[in-house]
Design a protein around this motif. Structure first.
Motif, mmCIF file in Angstrom:
data_model
loop_
_atom_site.group_PDB
_atom_site.id
_atom_site.type_symbol
_atom_site.label_atom_id
_atom_site.label_comp_id
_atom_site.label_asym_id
_atom_site.label_seq_id
_atom_site.Cartn_x
_atom_site.Cartn_y
_atom_site.Cartn_z
ATOM 1 N N VAL A 84 0.849 -1.185 0.000
ATOM 2 C CA VAL A 84 0.000 0.000 0.000
ATOM 3 C C VAL A 84 0.888 1.240 0.000
ATOM 4 O O VAL A 84 1.916 1.278 0.687
ATOM 5 N N ARG A 85 0.496 2.244 -0.780
ATOM 6 C CA ARG A 85 1.228 3.509 -0.792
ATOM 7 C C ARG A 85 0.331 4.634 -0.294
ATOM 8 O O ARG A 85 -0.872 4.638 -0.555
ATOM 9 N N PHE A 86 0.948 5.573 0.418
ATOM 10 C CA PHE A 86 0.224 6.678 1.032
ATOM 11 C C PHE A 86 0.597 7.998 0.368
ATOM 12 O O PHE A 86 1.747 8.194 -0.055
ATOM 13 N N LEU A 87 -0.375 8.879 0.309
ATOM 14 C CA LEU A 87 -0.134 10.257 -0.112
ATOM 15 C C LEU A 87 -0.500 11.166 1.044
ATOM 16 O O LEU A 87 -1.618 11.099 1.560
ATOM 17 N N HIS A 88 0.444 11.999 1.484
ATOM 18 C CA HIS A 88 0.202 12.948 2.566
ATOM 19 C C HIS A 88 0.342 14.369 2.042
ATOM 20 O O HIS A 88 1.291 14.677 1.307
ATOM 21 N N ILE A 89 -0.582 15.215 2.435
ATOM 22 C CA ILE A 89 -0.525 16.634 2.097
ATOM 23 C C ILE A 89 -0.320 17.404 3.395
ATOM 24 O O ILE A 89 -1.100 17.267 4.343
ATOM 25 N N TYR A 90 0.745 18.202 3.432
ATOM 26 C CA TYR A 90 1.103 18.939 4.632
ATOM 27 C C TYR A 90 0.909 20.439 4.426
ATOM 28 O O TYR A 90 1.174 20.977 3.348
ATOM 29 N N LYS A 91 0.472 21.089 5.492
ATOM 30 C CA LYS A 91 0.296 22.541 5.514
ATOM 31 C C LYS A 91 1.458 23.171 6.275
ATOM 32 O O LYS A 91 1.864 22.690 7.332
ATOM 33 N N LYS A 92 1.998 24.247 5.723
ATOM 34 C CA LYS A 92 3.092 24.954 6.386
ATOM 35 C C LYS A 92 2.613 25.515 7.726
ATOM 36 O O LYS A 92 1.546 26.144 7.799
ATOM 37 N N ASN A 93 3.371 25.258 8.775
ATOM 38 C CA ASN A 93 3.022 25.762 10.097
ATOM 39 C C ASN A 93 3.530 27.196 10.233
ATOM 40 O O ASN A 93 4.738 27.442 10.293
ATOM 41 N N THR A 94 2.623 28.145 10.278
ATOM 42 C CA THR A 94 3.000 29.564 10.375
ATOM 43 C C THR A 94 2.954 30.081 11.807
ATOM 44 O O THR A 94 3.207 31.263 12.047
ATOM 45 N N ASP A 95 2.616 29.201 12.754
ATOM 46 C CA ASP A 95 2.548 29.590 14.160
ATOM 47 C C ASP A 95 3.945 29.455 14.788
ATOM 48 O O ASP A 95 4.430 28.348 15.004
ATOM 49 N N LYS A 96 4.588 30.567 15.062
ATOM 50 C CA LYS A 96 5.933 30.556 15.627
ATOM 51 C C LYS A 96 5.930 30.792 17.141
ATOM 52 O O LYS A 96 6.969 31.064 17.745
ATOM 53 N N ALA A 97 4.751 30.658 17.747
ATOM 54 C CA ALA A 97 4.641 30.965 19.177
ATOM 55 C C ALA A 97 5.440 29.980 20.027
ATOM 56 O O ALA A 97 5.937 30.331 21.096
ATOM 57 N N TYR A 98 5.530 28.728 19.558
ATOM 58 C CA TYR A 98 6.232 27.711 20.321
ATOM 59 C C TYR A 98 7.429 27.198 19.528
ATOM 60 O O TYR A 98 7.315 26.850 18.368
ATOM 61 N N LYS A 99 8.554 27.135 20.185
ATOM 62 C CA LYS A 99 9.800 26.789 19.506
ATOM 63 C C LYS A 99 9.777 25.387 18.922
ATOM 64 O O LYS A 99 10.355 25.126 17.874
#
Length: 238
Positions: free
Chosen positions: A76-91
């Motif tokens: 089985v092969r997976f496709l993942h779509i990721y969103k850029k994390n723009t929250d810089k509040a936590y290191k």
């Protein structure tokens, strides 16, 4: 902002759809491990592409993974779509947040027949995610799927396929948004002695077949069958 709201809705939808397990992942040298209750699924990155899929001027990351889960034709092969994390509040926040996952958008690892892996490549152009598959032996086939982000999800909006087994070549192009399917078939003409005449016999047909747009995570590949009387082409959609 609209893009943030859409992301949050899609994120909640995704978490609901996998309500029977928690998805835990950690990127390391291109490999991800997902832990389910007592089982472990190992994912190995085989391809990736970046591009803006939701028209917010921020690139998403799309990754194709091989896995250790067995399918009828390989793994089985997976496709993942990721969103850029723009929250810089936590290191320690991750750079990418998982927006969508599908184990149906990519053909299994041995679906290409003699050609090996059926997966060819993917690209993002004008906000459309396009995935290409290719395979066969003496006869060759190809399939292309186009996905667009709309209504807070990723939907299949275009499908095309081709099949070549000399002396004939067949192609199908399906615009799911309009429901229009175009069939084309070309056959090289031969004389009585078996020599090519240089002429090509062409057949053409169009049909309308409107359906609800499949989502990228619930698409069923190669199940719906459509036949064209004028061309004699049978195509298994998706």
């Amino acid at each position: 902002m609209r893009s943030i709201n859409n992301f949050e809705k899609a994120k909640r939808s995704y978490l609901t759809s996998i309500r029977i397990f928690w998805l835990l992942f950690a990127l390391f040298y291109g490999q991800i491990s997902l832990s389910q209750t007592h089982d472990s699924i190992k994912l190995i990155k085989i391809d990736s592409v970046v591009g803006d899929l939701d028209n917010d001027n921020i690139d998403e990351l799309v990754v194709v993974y091989d896995s250790n889960l067995e399918a009828e034709l390989g793994n089985v092969r997976f496709l993942h779509i990721y969103k850029k994390n723009t929250d810089k509040a936590y290191k320690n926040n991750p750079e990418w947040l998982l927006l969508k996952s599908s184990n149906k958008a990519i053909y299994p690892s041995e679906s290409g027949g003699m050609m090996g892996s059926g997966y060819e490549n993917m690209e993002i152009i004008n906000g459309i995610l396009t995935i290409h598959h290719f395979g066969g032996s003496r006869d060759k086939w190809s399939k292309t799927h186009k996905y667009r982000y709309q209504n807070d999800d990723f939907y299949l909006i275009g499908f095309s396929s081709s099949y070549m087994n000399l002396p004939s070549y067949e192609s199908v192009d399906y615009n799911l948004s309009t429901g229009k399917i175009i069939f084309e078939k070309e056959i090289d003409e031969y004389d009585e002695s078996g020599e090519p005449t240089g002429k090509v016999i062409k057949h053409y047909d169009t049909l309308l077949h409107k359906i609800d747009l499949p989502r990228i995570d619930n698409i069923t590949l190669g199940t719906q069958k459509i036949y064209s009387d004028k061309t004699g082409i049978t195509v298994y959609l998706f």
